[in-house]
Design a protein around this motif. Structure first.
Motif, PDB file in Angstrom:
ATOM      1  N   ALA A  84      -0.234 -20.518 -13.775  1.00 30.63           N
ATOM      2  CA  ALA A  84       0.632 -20.402 -12.563  1.00 30.63           C
ATOM      3  C   ALA A  84       1.138 -18.973 -12.648  1.00 30.63           C
ATOM      4  N   GLU A  85       0.797 -18.360 -11.509  1.00 32.96           N
ATOM      5  CA  GLU A  85       1.032 -16.869 -11.357  1.00 32.96           C
ATOM      6  C   GLU A  85       1.497 -16.606  -9.836  1.00 32.96           C
ATOM      7  N   VAL A  86       2.270 -15.234  -9.929  1.00 28.88           N
ATOM      8  CA  VAL A  86       2.232 -14.715  -8.605  1.00 28.88           C
ATOM      9  C   VAL A  86       1.169 -13.977  -8.288  1.00 28.88           C
ATOM     10  N   GLY A  87       0.638 -14.110  -7.248  1.00 29.57           N
ATOM     11  CA  GLY A  87      -0.843 -13.290  -6.931  1.00 29.57           C
ATOM     12  C   GLY A  87      -0.124 -12.112  -5.853  1.00 29.57           C
ATOM     13  N   LEU A  88      -0.598 -10.933  -5.878  1.00 26.94           N
ATOM     14  CA  LEU A  88      -0.510  -9.807  -5.154  1.00 26.94           C
ATOM     15  C   LEU A  88      -1.506  -9.233  -4.350  1.00 26.94           C
ATOM     16  N   ILE A  89      -1.414  -9.230  -3.147  1.00 28.29           N
ATOM     17  CA  ILE A  89      -2.407  -8.822  -2.105  1.00 28.29           C
ATOM     18  C   ILE A  89      -2.259  -7.261  -1.958  1.00 28.29           C
ATOM     19  N   CYS A  90      -2.783  -6.227  -2.330  1.00 31.91           N
ATOM     20  CA  CYS A  90      -2.362  -4.867  -2.537  1.00 31.91           C
ATOM     21  C   CYS A  90      -3.438  -4.011  -1.634  1.00 31.91           C
ATOM     22  N   ASP A  91      -3.002  -2.888  -1.067  1.00 29.76           N
ATOM     23  CA  ASP A  91      -3.649  -1.905  -0.572  1.00 29.76           C
ATOM     24  C   ASP A  91      -3.660  -0.836  -1.578  1.00 29.76           C
ATOM     25  N   PHE A  92      -4.592   0.284  -1.455  1.00 27.89           N
ATOM     26  CA  PHE A  92      -4.726   1.151  -2.597  1.00 27.89           C
ATOM     27  C   PHE A  92      -5.004   2.529  -2.000  1.00 27.89           C
ATOM     28  N   VAL A  93      -4.832   3.448  -2.631  1.00 32.85           N
ATOM     29  CA  VAL A  93      -5.259   5.014  -2.585  1.00 32.85           C
ATOM     30  C   VAL A  93      -6.444   5.225  -3.676  1.00 32.85           C
ATOM     31  N   LYS A  98      -9.806   8.314  -9.143  1.00 30.43           N
ATOM     32  CA  LYS A  98      -8.761   7.960  -9.829  1.00 30.43           C
ATOM     33  C   LYS A  98      -8.001   7.067  -8.690  1.00 30.43           C
ATOM     34  N   LEU A  99      -7.446   5.985  -9.496  1.00 31.26           N
ATOM     35  CA  LEU A  99      -6.610   5.244  -8.682  1.00 31.26           C
ATOM     36  C   LEU A  99      -5.155   5.887  -8.337  1.00 31.26           C
ATOM     37  N   VAL A 100      -4.729   6.544  -7.177  1.00 26.08           N
ATOM     38  CA  VAL A 100      -3.562   7.206  -6.997  1.00 26.08           C
ATOM     39  C   VAL A 100      -2.229   6.177  -6.763  1.00 26.08           C
ATOM     40  N   ASP A 101      -2.700   5.267  -6.007  1.00 27.69           N
ATOM     41  CA  ASP A 101      -1.422   4.491  -5.757  1.00 27.69           C
ATOM     42  C   ASP A 101      -1.961   3.051  -5.248  1.00 27.69           C
ATOM     43  N   LEU A 102      -0.913   2.131  -5.665  1.00 30.55           N
ATOM     44  CA  LEU A 102      -1.297   0.731  -5.480  1.00 30.55           C
ATOM     45  C   LEU A 102      -0.008   0.273  -4.370  1.00 30.55           C
ATOM     46  N   LYS A 103      -0.214  -0.557  -3.400  1.00 26.56           N
ATOM     47  CA  LYS A 103       0.813  -0.889  -2.533  1.00 26.56           C
ATOM     48  C   LYS A 103       0.821  -2.542  -2.211  1.00 26.56           C
ATOM     49  N   PRO A 104       1.609  -3.105  -3.064  1.00 29.09           N
ATOM     50  CA  PRO A 104       1.654  -4.483  -3.088  1.00 29.09           C
ATOM     51  C   PRO A 104       2.353  -4.886  -1.341  1.00 29.09           C
ATOM     52  N   LYS A 105       1.431  -5.867  -0.536  1.00 29.33           N
ATOM     53  CA  LYS A 105       1.693  -6.042   0.675  1.00 29.33           C
ATOM     54  C   LYS A 105       2.205  -7.503   0.934  1.00 29.33           C
ATOM     55  N   TYR A 106       1.671  -8.597   0.189  1.00 23.94           N
ATOM     56  CA  TYR A 106       2.040  -9.915  -0.008  1.00 23.94           C
ATOM     57  C   TYR A 106       1.996 -10.670  -1.157  1.00 23.94           C
ATOM     58  N   PHE A 107       2.858 -11.607  -1.365  1.00 24.52           N
ATOM     59  CA  PHE A 107       2.849 -12.355  -2.629  1.00 24.52           C
ATOM     60  C   PHE A 107       2.649 -13.900  -2.371  1.00 24.52           C
ATOM     61  N   GLY A 108       2.302 -14.385  -3.262  1.00 28.34           N
ATOM     62  CA  GLY A 108       2.162 -15.984  -3.188  1.00 28.34           C
ATOM     63  C   GLY A 108       1.665 -16.880  -4.265  1.00 28.34           C
TER      64      GLY A 108
END
Length: 280
Positions: A84-93, A98-108
């Protein structure tokens, strides 16, 4: 509070990764502590690393889309456990490899269902056995701010199994803020791991998985599983089990509301992401 309806076809264009060891004692309870003993962390309670569970178009089992909203494929696996976890739907750069940024938008609510076979293989091999290996709630909730003063700070994770008509607690009820790493600390740590994690023990080198990420829509992150109750520690999934995972605003909904919902009462859980699956 804004809800986001999950469309599985849309998620097929996301890369799926999970965080290993982000709740105290979980790896020990899952029988995985020995495999992870080779992984040294900067801080005692830091997560161990990230693992892939779905990579679109990959030349391996990871290309199989494993996520389902209503059932888990038992696949005659002897030692299968809910996570059982929190899922995070993320945008990214992603720039210059290189992964420069992660942007969590929704959780559930998310079920990172796992095969507890101790075979010395990579953790990812225990996470995806095809369709119905994972669970995701129909509805996610918009993240106002991925900071400690944001909406997520009020949410708890609870999980249950109904077997032969009897309801059992499966994971301990846990505040989202009790993850070892969360909010900006988790985000910063994940960006670093995506760029630097090497092949070691049960974990894989991560940068190769991201090389085509700009062709895809985003990242789905499973933030880590809660600790188990005594029942959860000692009982593996059986066909016919009902799984319930709730990520709910504990300042708004009582635990009794959750129990009433599972009993079939007409409870409107307006500030909750609920996952209900049958083991087939």
């Amino acid at each position: 509070m804004n809800r986001h309806n999950i469309k599985l076809d849309e998620l097929k264009d996301y890369l799926g990764f999970g965080v290993a060891g982000n709740f105290a004692n979980h790896l020990g309870e899952a029988g995985e502590a020995d495999e992870f003993s080779v992984i040294k962390t900067d801080e005692k309670d830091a997560p161990k690393g990230l693992f892939p569970f779905y990579i679109p178009n990959h030349d391996s089992f990871l290309a199989q889309f494993p996520i389902c909203t209503d059932e888990i494929n038992h696949n005659d696996i002897e030692h299968l456990q809910v996570e059982a976890e929190v899922g995070l739907i993320c945008d990214f750069v992603y720039e210059n490899d290189k992964l420069v940024d992660l942007k969590p938008k929704y959780f559930g609510a998310f079920n990172d269902c796992s095969n507890r076979i101790q075979d010395g293989n990579k953790l990812s091999t225990k996470k995806n056995w095809g369709k119905g290996s994972k669970g995701i709630a129909h509805d996610f909730i918009e993240i106002d701010s991925f900071e400690e003063d944001g909406i997520l700070n009020k949410f708890h994770i609870a999980s249950f199994i109904r077997r032969d008509g009897i309801l059992r607690d499966y994971g301990t009820v846990s505040a989202v803020r009790s993850y070892s790493y969360f909010f900006n600390q988790l985000k910063t740590w994940m960006i670093d791991k995506f760029n630097t994690q090497e092949d070691l023990g049960p974990l894989e080198e991560l940068p190769p998985f991201l090389k085509d990420i700009n062709k895809h829509k985003g990242l789905l992150i499973a933030a880590g599983a809660t600790a188990y109750t005594e029942f959860g520690k000692h009982h593996f999934l059986e066909k016919g089990d009902e799984i319930f995972i709730y990520v709910y605003n504990a300042h708004f909904h009582s635990f009794e509301d959750i129990m009433q919902d599972m009993a079939g009462s007409d409870v409107f859980l307006s500030q909750c992401s609920k996952l209900h699956q049958i083991v087939k």
